[in-house]
Design a protein around this motif. Structure first.
Motif, PDB file in Angstrom:
ATOM      1  N   UNK A  49     -15.163 -36.712 -35.033  1.00 33.43           N
ATOM      2  CA  UNK A  49     -16.519 -37.038 -34.971  1.00 33.43           C
ATOM      3  C   UNK A  49     -16.992 -37.696 -36.085  1.00 33.43           C
ATOM      4  N   UNK A  50     -16.825 -36.696 -36.974  1.00 30.29           N
ATOM      5  CA  UNK A  50     -18.005 -37.376 -38.778  1.00 30.29           C
ATOM      6  C   UNK A  50     -17.093 -38.563 -39.057  1.00 30.29           C
ATOM      7  N   UNK A  51     -16.126 -38.639 -38.487  1.00 31.98           N
ATOM      8  CA  UNK A  51     -15.230 -39.884 -39.442  1.00 31.98           C
ATOM      9  C   UNK A  51     -15.629 -41.104 -38.920  1.00 31.98           C
ATOM     10  N   UNK A  52     -16.006 -40.911 -37.372  1.00 35.24           N
ATOM     11  CA  UNK A  52     -16.445 -41.998 -36.691  1.00 35.24           C
ATOM     12  C   UNK A  52     -17.081 -42.626 -37.168  1.00 35.24           C
ATOM     13  N   UNK A  53     -18.316 -41.808 -37.411  1.00 33.35           N
ATOM     14  CA  UNK A  53     -19.952 -41.830 -37.073  1.00 33.35           C
ATOM     15  C   UNK A  53     -19.857 -42.600 -39.135  1.00 33.35           C
ATOM     16  N   UNK A  54     -18.457 -41.937 -39.793  1.00 35.26           N
ATOM     17  CA  UNK A  54     -18.696 -42.533 -41.008  1.00 35.26           C
ATOM     18  C   UNK A  54     -18.589 -43.944 -40.890  1.00 35.26           C
ATOM     19  N   UNK A  55     -16.957 -43.618 -40.777  1.00 35.31           N
ATOM     20  CA  UNK A  55     -16.217 -45.405 -40.178  1.00 35.31           C
ATOM     21  C   UNK A  55     -17.684 -46.062 -39.790  1.00 35.31           C
ATOM     22  N   UNK A  56     -18.598 -45.824 -38.597  1.00 35.89           N
ATOM     23  CA  UNK A  56     -19.357 -46.892 -38.130  1.00 35.89           C
ATOM     24  C   UNK A  56     -20.214 -47.309 -39.032  1.00 35.89           C
ATOM     25  N   UNK A  57     -20.840 -46.430 -39.989  1.00 36.37           N
ATOM     26  CA  UNK A  57     -21.760 -46.206 -40.847  1.00 36.37           C
ATOM     27  C   UNK A  57     -21.983 -47.325 -41.915  1.00 36.37           C
ATOM     28  N   UNK A  58     -20.287 -46.929 -42.221  1.00 39.73           N
ATOM     29  CA  UNK A  58     -19.188 -47.998 -43.583  1.00 39.73           C
ATOM     30  C   UNK A  58     -19.480 -49.619 -42.827  1.00 39.73           C
ATOM     31  N   UNK A  59     -18.853 -49.700 -41.703  1.00 36.89           N
ATOM     32  CA  UNK A  59     -19.053 -51.372 -41.244  1.00 36.89           C
ATOM     33  C   UNK A  59     -21.127 -51.412 -41.581  1.00 36.89           C
TER      34      UNK A  59
END
Length: 102
Positions: A49-59
């Protein structure tokens, strides 16, 4: 077994070669057993979940402009109109802090 430091014997040379060959064979076996060649089509990688959050923030960060043009325009107009004020104590403090971090 006595070792002649100046000139190794034939037995010593062959023992060293055997040890080197055995070591390199073990390294090759380790590489092949741990390598990507054995990957199957069933292998799956999932983000946490944290990885998906980081991916969304990066985009979302990637989509932001490099320069906040509205802020640049407001500062530019303030300078042009003579309304831009500089807090010299704050500026000097920032310089001191910057230099102390070097």
């Amino acid at each position: 077994m006595a070792i002649n430091v100046n000139a190794p014997t034939t037995n010593q040379l062959s023992a060293n070669k055997t040890a080197k060959n055995t070591g390199s064979e073990q390294t090759l076996e380790a590489k092949s057993s741990n390598g990507m060649n054995n990957a199957s089509s069933d292998d799956v990688v999932e983000l946490s979940d944290r990885g998906r959050e980081m991916e969304a923030l990066e985009s979302s960060i990637q989509s932001l402009p490099d320069v906040d043009q509205d802020k640049v325009n407001s500062i530019r107009s303030a300078i042009t109109n003579g309304e831009y004020e500089i807090d010299y104590d704050k500026l000097a403090s920032a310089f001191r802090r910057f230099e102390s971090e070097l």
